[in-house]
Scaffold this motif. Structure first.
Motif, short mmCIF file in Angstrom:
data_model
loop_
_atom_site.label_atom_id
_atom_site.label_comp_id
_atom_site.label_asym_id
_atom_site.label_seq_id
_atom_site.Cartn_x
_atom_site.Cartn_y
_atom_site.Cartn_z
N GLY A 164 0.72 -1.43 0.37
CA GLY A 164 0.17 0.14 -0.33
C GLY A 164 0.71 1.10 -0.31
O GLY A 164 0.32 2.79 0.42
N GLY A 165 1.91 0.90 -0.34
CA GLY A 165 3.07 2.12 -0.58
C GLY A 165 2.52 2.71 -1.40
O GLY A 165 3.85 3.68 -1.66
N TRP A 166 1.61 3.41 -1.44
CA TRP A 166 1.56 4.41 -2.68
C TRP A 166 1.24 5.92 -2.93
O TRP A 166 0.78 5.95 -0.82
CB TRP A 166 0.09 4.17 -3.57
CG TRP A 166 0.41 2.97 -3.78
CD1 TRP A 166 0.51 1.16 -4.20
CD2 TRP A 166 0.76 2.82 -5.69
NE1 TRP A 166 1.04 0.84 -5.36
CE2 TRP A 166 1.27 1.38 -5.44
CE3 TRP A 166 1.60 3.62 -6.71
CZ2 TRP A 166 2.26 0.98 -7.15
CZ3 TRP A 166 2.43 2.99 -7.18
CH2 TRP A 166 2.56 2.06 -8.24
N ASP A 167 1.03 6.91 -3.45
CA ASP A 167 0.68 8.49 -2.28
C ASP A 167 0.35 8.87 -4.11
O ASP A 167 0.48 8.72 -4.82
CB ASP A 167 1.40 8.83 -2.11
CG ASP A 167 0.99 10.73 -1.74
OD1 ASP A 167 0.02 11.12 -1.75
OD2 ASP A 167 2.12 11.83 -2.06
N PHE A 168 -0.89 9.27 -3.86
CA PHE A 168 -1.75 9.62 -4.70
C PHE A 168 -2.62 11.15 -4.90
O PHE A 168 -3.16 11.50 -3.46
CB PHE A 168 -3.26 8.68 -4.48
CG PHE A 168 -3.76 7.21 -4.60
CD1 PHE A 168 -3.44 6.62 -6.04
CD2 PHE A 168 -3.55 6.28 -3.31
CE1 PHE A 168 -3.34 5.36 -6.50
CE2 PHE A 168 -3.35 5.31 -3.57
CZ PHE A 168 -2.98 4.48 -4.90
N ASP A 169 -2.06 12.25 -5.61
CA ASP A 169 -2.14 13.40 -5.42
C ASP A 169 -2.28 13.39 -7.06
O ASP A 169 -2.56 13.00 -8.01
CB ASP A 169 0.08 13.95 -5.70
CG ASP A 169 0.53 13.82 -6.03
OD1 ASP A 169 0.70 13.15 -7.54
OD2 ASP A 169 1.51 13.37 -6.59
N ASP A 170 -2.58 14.76 -7.13
CA ASP A 170 -3.34 15.30 -8.94
C ASP A 170 -2.26 15.24 -9.75
O ASP A 170 -3.35 15.18 -11.36
CB ASP A 170 -3.15 17.17 -8.56
CG ASP A 170 -4.21 17.58 -7.20
OD1 ASP A 170 -5.42 16.24 -7.56
OD2 ASP A 170 -4.07 18.29 -7.07
N ASP A 171 -1.13 14.57 -9.76
CA ASP A 171 -0.24 14.51 -10.63
C ASP A 171 -0.29 12.68 -10.91
O ASP A 171 0.39 11.93 -12.40
CB ASP A 171 1.15 14.71 -10.58
CG ASP A 171 1.97 15.86 -10.21
OD1 ASP A 171 0.93 16.96 -10.73
OD2 ASP A 171 2.07 16.74 -9.14
#
Length: 922
Positions: free
Chosen positions: A314-321
């Protein structure tokens, strides 16, 4: 519904007195009795699950495991006695009953051809036919697996055999079946028994029983009760799985079966041996004939295999990009699993009216696992195809855990006219032992690595600089050394009193009973963390990874680099004083002791009115809970304890209506409960600055009100079409939550514990179809088709607190619940040859809620389809050779974070092939 009462010590006494009075109040008939046994003519094998009926009285019995039946309280007169067993015409016989006498009337199935006998008793069709007879005759909704059916497919353990049944699916560990799910409910919500005796869990904090511990070779059958009657323990929301071991009275004469097998895993290129022997015989003691039986078995299987893994956790970072990867691990597993089992069962019939037994099962499961890992942690998250700077660590875990299960029960049945008394005392023990081992040896990169990139967000493939594989680029950073031990023990005492009678012209059975279960579970963990090696005299050479590197694993999911020598790591820390590195917080906070005593009483009645059978009653369970744990406030440790007493009244009603001899409808309303997991109620409390984690001893048991309706039509040998719909309303659904910001926890940034939700719901349907295509011309009449599918939909509500919006909630599906599960198998058999191809499917399901307030943190397991093949050839009647293939399509395990595009874990296992020989004497 489930009714709650305050503690009333006299309730159980009054319930039993009232029920026993009702037993004695019925109209008394003369003490005529009919006894008999149903067997197959050519083989002499007893046949279980047959309906034996006195047509004029509409009173019936079901043949037991030894094929025997008893009809009591029959008035003197002439009657028609019928015996119905699937696959043959109903047998009818005229009998005369006299007062106070016992009439012996035995039956044998007499097929028109020897092949019919084969289909009814042996092989794929025979195995399925046995199970369907049990299903047809049961008062509640059940599914069954006969012992010889387990051998028709390459199922290594009990859980893998159960996955073939409608409504059941399994959770796998390293590709092997481990836990069983029933009707969309996870393994913690289901009960497991051995010969009717509750089985405790060897896992430290759970109630779920890992059924890969028990070899499938030592069993006589498996029965899954999907609806509960009042005489059953109420601790199952999904269903209750009963594992039935061997009995000498399961067969007519001396029996033995010996199997020798070798298997091969293509991922690790390892071979594994297996041996199994079961035998039984009957002897004459005193004036009896064949009245004492001994059955025993031993099984041993040492399997070497492995898996390749790439996981982000689960080591994801969801941002606008887009999605930025922050952390990922490569993992290589080398595994050796040794299963050994032993069963010994004694049965004694001192008279026609008394049956005594002593049943024992012991199983030992040793799992030796070496895990090598490369851990990548980016300084700044990167997208697929981009390069970044990452800290890299190499890690080793080398542990051996042993799980043991032991169950022994002593009991019997005594009949006196219209009365039957059943009694049993039992002891069950399970445990898990992990001796001291390398829980985590970490070698950190001396410097950050530049130019680290990856492709593919589903199965990340890592691209690394050249020095990634250089041992000189890493040094020893930390070694975690640990041990743990879990023990779970349960003692139980049970009695049941049954009275058969008539009310008017209707056959009635009344039954009351009581049971007392005393359970104790404890967990003990010890952790040592070795670090600061330069301060403890380690030279640069001793800290360099070069001193510990080994040959690299055969890893298939990217470049891995060198392995780690576990003996070198253990040798390096051996001279150090362990006491200096003892981690008191990690060691003490997971220790707990839980005592759970359950006293139960029930009363139930059954009546036959024409083609309708109705069974209803009520069960009362009183629970006394006591627990001890540890609190750590950041400075000091203190002992904690908790106690609680609560009770439940659980009514149920079941109906079965026969539209014809082989067509029936069912309906039931039942109530059940599941007590919280031990880790959820253990009274531990740990504070780390502004973060807290603690158990919740005040959790209420989950309660379920269940509705089931269904239709069954049986079609000759191994033929059935069934359709069931079910609805479950679950109160007090338990989930993990964060109380930070709520009253009492306003000073915390995080306060993780467990809570009861309002309710959860499951709505589902089961369809099953199987048929021996014996109506086709030869040789196609040996075809057998079997299929089932289960569709379910669930909803549960989670409450949480948001610092901006206050009290909030969101809706999820039930964890471990697949919307669709199914099986399809196509088989062919003749008297000398058998082949079967089977597919097992389960759709995606929610594995865990990562953050109660954020659905993007939910982890799901992707849909899986596994294909297995089994082929057998009979050299003689008693000798067969076989070839089996498991996971023919090399189906991986894939878990993802909310969206299937983003990996949480990807793991592959390869295919496994088996070849063996079985020598059998019936």
């Amino acid at each position: 519904m489930t009714l709650h009462t305050k503690k009333k010590p006299s309730f159980k006494r009054n319930l039993l007195i009232g029920a026993i009075s009702a037993l004695a109040a019925g109209e008394t008939w003369a003490d005529g009795q009919i006894r008999g046994q149903l067997t197959a003519q050519l083989s002499g094998l007893p046949l279980q699950g047959s309906r034996v009926k006195i047509e004029e009285l509409n009173v019936s019995a079901v043949t037991a495991r030894d094929g025997r039946f008893v009809l009591s309280g029959i008035a003197a007169g002439d009657y028609t006695l019928s015996v119905s067993y699937l696959g043959v015409e109903t047998l009818n016989r005229q009998v005369s009953v006299r007062d106070n006498e016992t009439l012996i009337s035995n039956f044998q199935i007499a097929p028109t051809t020897p092949n019919t006998e084969y289909l009814i008793v042996l092989g794929q069709a025979g195995s399925l036919n046995k199970a369907l007879n049990r299903q047809r005759s049961a008062d509640n909704v059940v599914s069954a697996v006969a012992a010889d059916a387990i051998g028709q497919l390459p199922d290594t353990n009990v859980s893998e055999a159960l996955q073939r049944l409608p409504g059941l699916s399994i959770e796998r560990d390293q590709g092997e079946g481990r836990y069983v799910r029933v009707r969309g409910l996870g393994p913690d919500y289901n009960a497991v028994t051995i010969n009717g005796v509750s089985l405790p869990s060897p896992d430290s904090g759970r109630r779920a029983v890992a059924l890969d511990v028990i070899p499938s070779d030592l069993l006589e059958g498996l029965v899954v009760s999907k609806t509960l009657t009042p005489d059953m323990d109420a601790n199952a929301l999904g269903g209750s799985i009963d594992i039935q071991s061997l009995s000498a009275f399961d067969r007519d004469d001396m029996f033995y079966s010996f199997t020798a097998e070798g298997s091969y895993n293509d991922l690790t290129e390892e071979s594994s041996p297996k041996l199994a022997l079961t035998a039984s015989d009957k002897f004459s003691i005193g004036s009896g004939e064949d009245n004492f039986g001994i059955a025993g078995g031993i099984s041993w299987y040492d399997r070497s295999f492995g898996s390749d893994n790439i996981e982000t956790g689960g080591g994801w970072d969801f941002d606008d990009d887009g999605a930025l990867l922050e952390e990922v691990e490569q993992r290589d597993y080398t595994i050796s699993r040794e299963r050994s089992g032993l069963t010994l069962n004694l049965d004694y019939k001192p008279s026609e009216n008394t049956d005594l037994y002593w049943r024992n099962l012991f199983s030992k499961y040793t799992d030796a696992e070496v895990r090598l890992a490369n851990i990548f942690e980016y300084e700044d998250g990167v997208m697929a195809g981009e390069e970044g700077v990452a800290e890299i660590e190499r890690e080793l875990k080398d542990r051996t855990e042993t799980q043991e299960i032991f169950s022994t029960s002593l009991g019997g049945t005594t009949r006196a006219g219209n009365w039957t008394l059943d009694y049993r005392a039992a002891l069950s023990e399970s445990g898990e032992d992990e001796p001291e081992h390398v829980s985590g040896a970490v070698f950190a990169g001396s410097d950050a690595f530049a130019g680290v990139s990856f492709t593919d967000t589903v199965q990340p493939w890592m691209y690394t600089p050249a020095n990634f594989v250089d041992p000189a680029a890493y040094e020893l950073d930390e070694v975690e050394w640990a041990s743990s031990q879990t023990n779970d023990e349960e003692r139980s005492f049970q009695f049941d009193i049954t009275r058969d009678m008539f009310v008017g012209n209707n056959a009635v059975q009344l039954k009351v009973g009581g049971k007392y279960r005393q359970r104790e579970k404890d967990n003990d963990v010890s952790v040592w963390v070795f670090g600061d090696f330069d301060e403890h005299g380690f030279s640069d050479e001793q800290r360099s990874f070069s001193a510990y590197s080994a040959n690299g694993p055969d890893y298939t999911l990217g470049t891995f680099g060198p392995g780690i020598n576990a003996n070198a790591v253990a040798g390096a820390i051996a001279p150090l004083d362990k006491n200096e590195f003892y981690e008191e917080e990690d060691s003490r906070i997971e220790d707990f002791t839980v005592q759970e005593d359950v006293a139960a009483a029930y009363a139930m009645g059954r009546i036959d009115i024409g083609n309708l059978r109705v069974l209803g009653g009520v069960r009362y369970e009183d629970t006394d809970f006591n627990a001890a744990g540890t609190k750590y406030d950041g400075d000091e440790f203190s002992d904690t304890s908790a106690s609680k007493q609560y009770d439940h009244i659980l009514p149920s009603l079941h109906a079965r209506y026969s539209l014809g001899e082989n067509t029936q409808m069912r309906a039931s309303w039942s109530n059940a409960l599941v007590r919280p997991n031990f880790e959820q109620v253990a009274p531990f409390f740990v504070i780390d600055d502004e973060e807290a984690e603690f158990g919740n001893p005040d959790l209420e048991a989950m309660e379920s009100s269940n509705l089931d309706v269904g239709f069954e039509h049986y079609m000759g040998i191994a033929g059935v079409f069934s359709a069931f719909a079910y609805y479950k309303e679950i109160d007090n659904f338990i989930y993990q939550t964060d109380l930070a910001g709520t009253p009492g926890f306003t000073e915390y940034d995080e306060a993780v514990t467990f809570a009861n939700g309002d309710e959860a719901e499951i709505l589902g349907a089961e369809l099953a179809l199987s048929k021996q295509l014996d109506f086709l011309p030869a040789p196609f009449n040996g075809l057998l088709i079997s299929a089932n599918a289960t569709f379910s939909d669930s909803e549960a509500t989670l409450d949480y607190y948001d610092e901006d919006d206050g009290a909030m909630s969101r809706t999820i599906v039930m964890p471990s619940q697949s919307d669709t599960t199914g099986n399809l198998s196509v088989g062919y058999e003749s008297s000398s040859f058998s082949v079967r191809l089977a597919a097992n499917y389960k759709s995606e399901y929610l594995l865990e809620v990562g953050d109660v307030s954020d659905s993007e943190e939910d982890v799901y397991v992707d849909a899986q389809t596994q294909l297995d093949l089994s082929a057998r050839y009979y050299i003689t009647d008693g000798v067969q050779v076989y070839l089996e293939a498991m996971n023919l399509t090399d189906e991986p395990y894939y878990a993802y974070l909310n969206d299937r595009s983003y990996n949480a874990q990807y793991e592959s296992y390869g295919m496994t092939f088996k070849m063996g020989v079985t020598v059998t004497n019936f």
